[in-house]
Design a protein around this motif. Structure first.
Motif, short mmCIF file in Angstrom:
data_model
loop_
_atom_site.label_atom_id
_atom_site.label_comp_id
_atom_site.label_asym_id
_atom_site.label_seq_id
_atom_site.Cartn_x
_atom_site.Cartn_y
_atom_site.Cartn_z
N PHE A 75 30.03 -63.63 -20.38
CA PHE A 75 29.08 -63.07 -19.41
C PHE A 75 29.53 -61.68 -18.99
O PHE A 75 28.71 -60.77 -18.88
CB PHE A 75 28.95 -63.98 -18.19
N LEU A 76 30.82 -61.48 -18.78
CA LEU A 76 31.32 -60.16 -18.40
C LEU A 76 31.06 -59.14 -19.50
O LEU A 76 30.67 -58.00 -19.22
CB LEU A 76 32.81 -60.22 -18.10
N ALA A 81 28.14 -54.37 -21.04
CA ALA A 81 27.33 -53.68 -22.04
C ALA A 81 25.98 -53.24 -21.46
O ALA A 81 25.49 -52.16 -21.78
CB ALA A 81 27.11 -54.57 -23.25
N LEU A 82 25.42 -54.06 -20.59
CA LEU A 82 24.11 -53.75 -20.01
C LEU A 82 24.17 -52.69 -18.90
O LEU A 82 23.14 -52.13 -18.55
CB LEU A 82 23.46 -55.02 -19.46
N LEU A 83 25.35 -52.41 -18.36
CA LEU A 83 25.46 -51.41 -17.31
C LEU A 83 25.13 -50.00 -17.80
O LEU A 83 24.74 -49.16 -17.01
CB LEU A 83 26.86 -51.41 -16.69
N GLY A 84 25.31 -49.76 -19.08
CA GLY A 84 24.90 -48.47 -19.62
C GLY A 84 26.00 -47.55 -20.11
O GLY A 84 26.18 -47.39 -21.30
N PRO A 85 26.76 -46.91 -19.22
CA PRO A 85 27.70 -45.89 -19.66
C PRO A 85 28.82 -46.44 -20.55
O PRO A 85 29.09 -47.63 -20.55
CB PRO A 85 28.30 -45.35 -18.36
N GLU A 86 29.46 -45.55 -21.27
CA GLU A 86 30.62 -45.91 -22.08
C GLU A 86 31.72 -46.43 -21.16
O GLU A 86 31.80 -46.04 -20.00
CB GLU A 86 31.13 -44.69 -22.83
N LEU A 99 34.02 -58.69 -26.52
CA LEU A 99 33.09 -57.61 -26.82
C LEU A 99 32.83 -57.52 -28.32
O LEU A 99 31.71 -57.26 -28.75
CB LEU A 99 33.62 -56.27 -26.29
N GLY A 100 33.88 -57.75 -29.13
CA GLY A 100 33.71 -57.76 -30.59
C GLY A 100 32.80 -58.88 -31.04
O GLY A 100 31.96 -58.70 -31.93
N VAL A 101 32.95 -60.05 -30.45
CA VAL A 101 32.08 -61.20 -30.77
C VAL A 101 30.63 -60.86 -30.42
O VAL A 101 29.72 -61.08 -31.22
CB VAL A 101 32.54 -62.47 -30.01
N LEU A 102 30.43 -60.29 -29.23
CA LEU A 102 29.08 -59.92 -28.80
C LEU A 102 28.49 -58.85 -29.72
O LEU A 102 27.33 -58.95 -30.14
CB LEU A 102 29.10 -59.42 -27.35
N ARG A 105 27.43 -60.42 -32.99
CA ARG A 105 26.23 -61.23 -32.82
C ARG A 105 24.99 -60.35 -32.71
O ARG A 105 23.96 -60.60 -33.34
CB ARG A 105 26.37 -62.10 -31.57
N LEU A 106 25.09 -59.26 -31.93
CA LEU A 106 23.95 -58.35 -31.78
C LEU A 106 23.64 -57.63 -33.09
O LEU A 106 22.47 -57.45 -33.44
CB LEU A 106 24.24 -57.34 -30.67
N ASP A 107 24.68 -57.25 -33.83
CA ASP A 107 24.46 -56.57 -35.11
C ASP A 107 23.78 -57.50 -36.12
O ASP A 107 22.87 -57.09 -36.83
CB ASP A 107 25.78 -56.04 -35.65
N ARG A 108 24.22 -58.76 -36.15
CA ARG A 108 23.58 -59.73 -37.06
C ARG A 108 22.13 -59.96 -36.67
O ARG A 108 21.25 -60.03 -37.54
CB ARG A 108 24.36 -61.03 -37.09
N ALA A 109 21.85 -60.03 -35.38
CA ALA A 109 20.47 -60.21 -34.92
C ALA A 109 19.62 -59.01 -35.30
O ALA A 109 18.47 -59.16 -35.74
CB ALA A 109 20.44 -60.44 -33.41
N ARG A 110 20.18 -57.81 -35.14
CA ARG A 110 19.45 -56.59 -35.53
C ARG A 110 19.15 -56.58 -37.00
O ARG A 110 18.04 -56.30 -37.44
CB ARG A 110 20.27 -55.35 -35.14
N SER A 111 20.14 -56.95 -37.82
CA SER A 111 19.96 -56.96 -39.27
C SER A 111 18.90 -57.97 -39.69
O SER A 111 18.06 -57.67 -40.53
CB SER A 111 21.29 -57.31 -39.97
#
Length: 119
Positions: A75-76, A81-86, A99-102, A105-111
């Protein structure tokens, strides 16, 4: 780090010791505190993070330190990631793994999403 049920029992015990707690205080007691260096002004981050969810401290004119907590590192990771800035994770090191797992997962969903669009 405790599992969810052990953390819940510990939370109940902690809540019985005082009538008021802040989010960062509870997160620290439950060992789920996260510290990140944000690449954004403290005022802008503070607008997105309620005081009960985290503590925002200015480092300089362009960055701030965010201390926050939640039930899980997953969740953290999503919240950060959703807060925006680097940002840079200062602790715990396990958050970087989450963060790597997330990200994976997001990259696979995008693909998958790009290849399965209806014509």
């Amino acid at each position: 780090m405790l599992d969810s049920s052990a953390r819940l029992l510990r939370l109940l015990a902690i809540l019985q010791t005082r009538t008021e707690w802040t989010g960062p205080e509870l997160a620290q007691r439950l060992d789920v505190t996260v510290r990140t260096l944000r690449r954004d002004m403290a005022e802008e981050v503070a607008e997105r993070v309620p005081p009960t969810a985290g503590l925002v401290e200015a480092v300089d004119r362009r960055s701030c330190l965010l201390s926050a907590g939640a039930d899980t590192l997953g969740f953290l990771a999503l919240h950060l990631a959703l807060l925006g800035p680097e940002f840079t994770v200062l602790e715990p090191a396990e958050l970087a793994d989450e963060l790597g797992v997330l990200a994976g997962r997001l990259d696979r969903a995008r693909s998958r999403s790009g290849s399965q669009r209806p014509e």
